[in-house]
Design an enzyme around this catalytic site. Structure first.
Site, PDB file in Angstrom:
ATOM      1  N   GLY A   1       8.418  63.877  53.225  1.00 41.59           N
ATOM      2  CA  GLY A   1       7.758  62.675  53.053  1.00 41.59           C
ATOM      3  C   GLY A   1       6.488  62.670  53.641  1.00 41.59           C
TER       4      GLY A   1
ATOM      5  N   CYS B   1      11.263  70.138  55.087  1.00 36.59           N
ATOM      6  CA  CYS B   1       9.805  69.410  55.592  1.00 36.59           C
ATOM      7  C   CYS B   1      10.128  68.113  56.586  1.00 36.59           C
ATOM      8  CB  CYS B   1       9.010  69.050  54.455  1.00 36.59           C
ATOM      9  SG  CYS B   1       7.461  68.827  54.981  1.00 36.59           S
ATOM     10  N   TYR B   2       9.870  66.985  56.060  1.00 35.56           N
ATOM     11  CA  TYR B   2       9.918  65.767  57.011  1.00 35.56           C
ATOM     12  C   TYR B   2      11.433  65.509  57.228  1.00 35.56           C
ATOM     13  CZ  TYR B   2       9.835  60.758  58.493  1.00 35.56           C
ATOM     14  OH  TYR B   2      10.099  59.673  59.183  1.00 35.56           O
TER      15      TYR B   2
ATOM     16  N   HIS C   1       8.968  74.106  50.915  1.00 37.10           N
ATOM     17  CA  HIS C   1       9.596  73.280  49.955  1.00 37.10           C
ATOM     18  C   HIS C   1      10.225  74.255  48.945  1.00 37.10           C
ATOM     19  CE1 HIS C   1       8.180  69.294  50.836  1.00 37.10           C
ATOM     20  NE2 HIS C   1       7.195  69.824  51.310  1.00 37.10           N
TER      21      HIS C   1
ATOM     22  N   GLU D   1      11.917  73.710  46.283  1.00 33.38           N
ATOM     23  CA  GLU D   1      11.972  73.310  45.020  1.00 33.38           C
ATOM     24  C   GLU D   1      10.641  73.518  44.246  1.00 33.38           C
ATOM     25  OE1 GLU D   1      11.806  71.427  47.810  1.00 33.38           O
ATOM     26  OE2 GLU D   1      10.511  69.584  47.779  1.00 33.38           O
TER      27      GLU D   1
ATOM     28  N   GLY E   1       8.439  55.026  18.102  1.00 39.15           N
ATOM     29  CA  GLY E   1       8.443  56.457  17.404  1.00 39.15           C
ATOM     30  C   GLY E   1       8.305  57.721  18.205  1.00 39.15           C
TER      31      GLY E   1
ATOM     32  N   ASP F   1      10.043  59.532  24.172  1.00 41.89           N
ATOM     33  CA  ASP F   1      10.680  58.486  25.110  1.00 41.89           C
ATOM     34  C   ASP F   1      11.427  57.282  24.878  1.00 41.89           C
ATOM     35  OD1 ASP F   1       9.346  60.658  26.523  1.00 41.89           O
ATOM     36  OD2 ASP F   1       8.029  59.521  27.437  1.00 41.89           O
ATOM     37  N   SER F   2      10.710  56.512  23.958  1.00 41.99           N
ATOM     38  CA  SER F   2      11.363  55.393  23.618  1.00 41.99           C
ATOM     39  C   SER F   2      12.273  55.518  22.593  1.00 41.99           C
ATOM     40  CB  SER F   2      10.392  54.532  23.043  1.00 41.99           C
ATOM     41  OG  SER F   2       9.892  54.918  21.834  1.00 41.99           O
TER      42      SER F   2
ATOM     43  N   LYS G   1      10.001  65.689  30.863  1.00 41.75           N
ATOM     44  CA  LYS G   1      10.267  65.566  29.691  1.00 41.75           C
ATOM     45  C   LYS G   1      10.949  66.475  29.024  1.00 41.75           C
ATOM     46  CE  LYS G   1       7.239  63.864  26.092  1.00 41.75           C
ATOM     47  NZ  LYS G   1       6.996  62.414  26.226  1.00 41.75           N
TER      48      LYS G   1
END
Ligand code: XMP
Length: 505
Positions: free
Chosen positions: A48, A75-76, A162, A164, A217, A220-221, A361
């Site tokens: 953070g 970390c934090y 980190h 990740e 179209g 994502d949507s 994504k």
């Protein structure tokens, strides 16, 4: 499952994603939430931006210590653990940002099966300078700072770097050591479980209420709509606004796929004339965007009214949108600009649901595949909300749009045929207002210049022009000049971003 407590790090969702990659479900909560601890086998405290000694800095919630659930502070998270158990955290002369080598001083389950020295990714100004009583140092950095410690009397671990972030070597292994070995979490979770879980969640949240979504179209949507449809069926109303600025055959394609194949209650609004009238003689790109945005809201609002008592607005917001809006200083996710519905929920008093908020994504695409959405929808190049309006340079007319649609289609089909479509990030054609002289047979012509554009990019922030082989460009050019009236010349755009943008307007 693993509970990730978020203290505001930009990497929190990346952490959640790495855990998902290990086949383990991760649930991210804010530090001030009060989650259900049932089935939680481990807790990770995120990084953070605050200093643990700053006023109002977030603290580790009490429930973390109520059961003997293993904890990993990152970390934090590490500094908070040190502080709460009376260790010492201070701003040292050295801050560590970026690649930093650490040395494991004491073998431990957390660092099992990895070398004693490896590279990590750090991002800290404060450092733990004294570990709590009953804790021992596990690793130090090349600068002599404490890089990791653990408690001797409880399953609590802390690392300063980190794991990740991809630049951290053995990041996945360290997380695996914690999650699988130390927490004993089963690793049989998959995106299929995510889908099932979301469907249940949406059912519970929405009940018998109606939900509306603007289907563009795009990936994502589309995935959001199909997922919500699986949960609530006909109570989801999907609206596709055909503003006439779409690619060749796109409205028909969307109608066929989502209504007929995916079974959505889809309304296709033909608003071509409305948009074209509003855009008449408009040359300024920002004006075009504004007009399209406003008109989109009007059309969408009218549709929402028609469907009666709608309570929820669904959006295909994904994790990169959440980061973008966080970067712009807003805590809540902004409405995607490409949906062009800014201001809509406040005005219509709709609650928002965003089922894909946590996903990256490629995960959204994978979910789409599991849901049976055709691949050409899921792996399509990005397409701007204002559509072809910003690819017809200057004033827009129906004739110009027709030319551009045909040209764009030829270019794209040629790329697909030559297996180049998936190699570029985005490809399209631009119709310029420049006319040049040409000759066909014995007649001289005076017709428009088309520019083809194809770029390699990550998320569109920067881009390099794609080195498409000349013979493919040649084929596209020949097909375009032979097949489309009104095009006199084809050029290929060889500028990168920066200094140019991807679009021409
Ligand atoms: P630029 O031209 O800014 O484009 O380098 C970067 C990416 O964003 C897309 N783009 C837009 N998308 N509304 C959108 O939804 C817009 O107004 C808009 N303008 C550009 C562009 O297609 C590229 O993928």
């Amino acid at each position: 499952k693993i509970l990730v407590i978020d203290f505001g790090s930009q990497y929190t969702q990346l952490l959640a994603r790495r855990i998902r990659e290990l086949g383990v479900y991760s649930h991210v909560v804010q530090y001030d939430e009060n989650p259900d601890l049932e089935e939680v086998s481990g807790i990770i405290l995120s990084g953070g931006p605050d200093s643990v000694y700053a006023e109002d800095s977030p603290e580790i919630p009490q429930y973390v210590f109520q059961k003997e659930i293993p904890v990993l502070g990152v970390c934090y998270g590490m500094q908070s653990l040190a502080k709460i158990f009376n260790g010492e955290v201070r701003k040292e002369k050295v801050a560590e940002y970026g690649r930093t080598t650490i040395h494991v001083e004491k073998q431990n389950k957390l660092f099992s099966k990895i070398p004693e020295e490896f590279t990590t990714w750090m991002s800290h100004g404060d450092s733990v300078v004294k570990v709590p009583e009953n804790a021992e140092i596990l690793a130090k950095t090349e600068n002599g700072l404490i890089a990791a410690f653990h408690f001797l009397d409880k399953p609590f671990y802390a690392i300063q770097y980190h794991p990740e972030v991809r630049h951290s070597e053995f990041g996945t292994e360290v997380l695996e050591n914690f999650i699988i070995d130390i927490c004993q979490t089963p690793n049989d979770w998959s995106l299929k479980d995510f889908i099932e879980h979301k469907i249940e969640e949406i059912k519970e949240q929405v009940g018998d209420e109606k939900v509306i979504i603007a289907l563009s179209g795009g990936v994502d949507s589309s995935v959001a709509a199909v997922l919500i449809n699986k949960a609530i069926g006909k109570n989801l109303k999907a609206v596709f606004v055909d503003h006439g600025l779409l690619r060749l055959n796109e409205p028909e394609d969307v109608r066929r796929i989502f209504r007929e194949i995916m079974g959505l209650d889809l309304t296709v609004v033909n608003a071509q004339e409305r948009f074209l009238n509003k855009l008449k003689n408009i040359e300024d790109p920002e004006k075009k965007r504004k007009i399209i945005g406003e008109e989109f809201i009007r059309v969408f609002e009218e549709e929402a009214k028609k469907s009666g008592d709608v309570k929820y607005l669904a959006q295909g917001t994904i994790y990169s949108d959440v980061i973008e809006s966080a970067a712009s200083g807003k805590k809540t996710s902004k409405i995607k600009s490409h949906h062009n519905v800014g201001g809509l929920p406040e005005k219509m008093d709709l609650k928002i649901i965003e089922p894909l908020r946590e996903l990256f994504k490629d995960e959204v695409r994978a979910v789409g595949e599991i849901l049976g959405i055709p691949k050409h929808i899921l792996y399509r190049h990005p397409f701007p909300g204002p559509g072809l309006s910003i690819r017809v340079i200057g004033g827009i007319t129906q004739e110009k749009l027709e030319i551009l649609k045909k040209v764009d289609n030829i270019f794209i089909e040629t790329l697909k045929e030559k297996n180049w479509y998936d190699k570029v990030w985005q490809a399209f054609a631009v119709l310029t207002p420049v006319k040049t002289v040409g000759v066909t047979g014995d007649t001289r012509k005076y017709e428009n210049v088309i520019s083809l554009r194809a770029v390699d990019s990550v998320e569109g922030m920067t881009a390099d022009w794609s080195r498409i082989p000349f013979d493919i460009l040649d084929l596209a050019s020949t097909r375009i000049t032979n097949g489309v009236d009104g095009v006199g010349r084809v050029v290929y755009d060889i500028t990168s971003k920066p200094p140019s943008t991807i679009e021409w307007e």
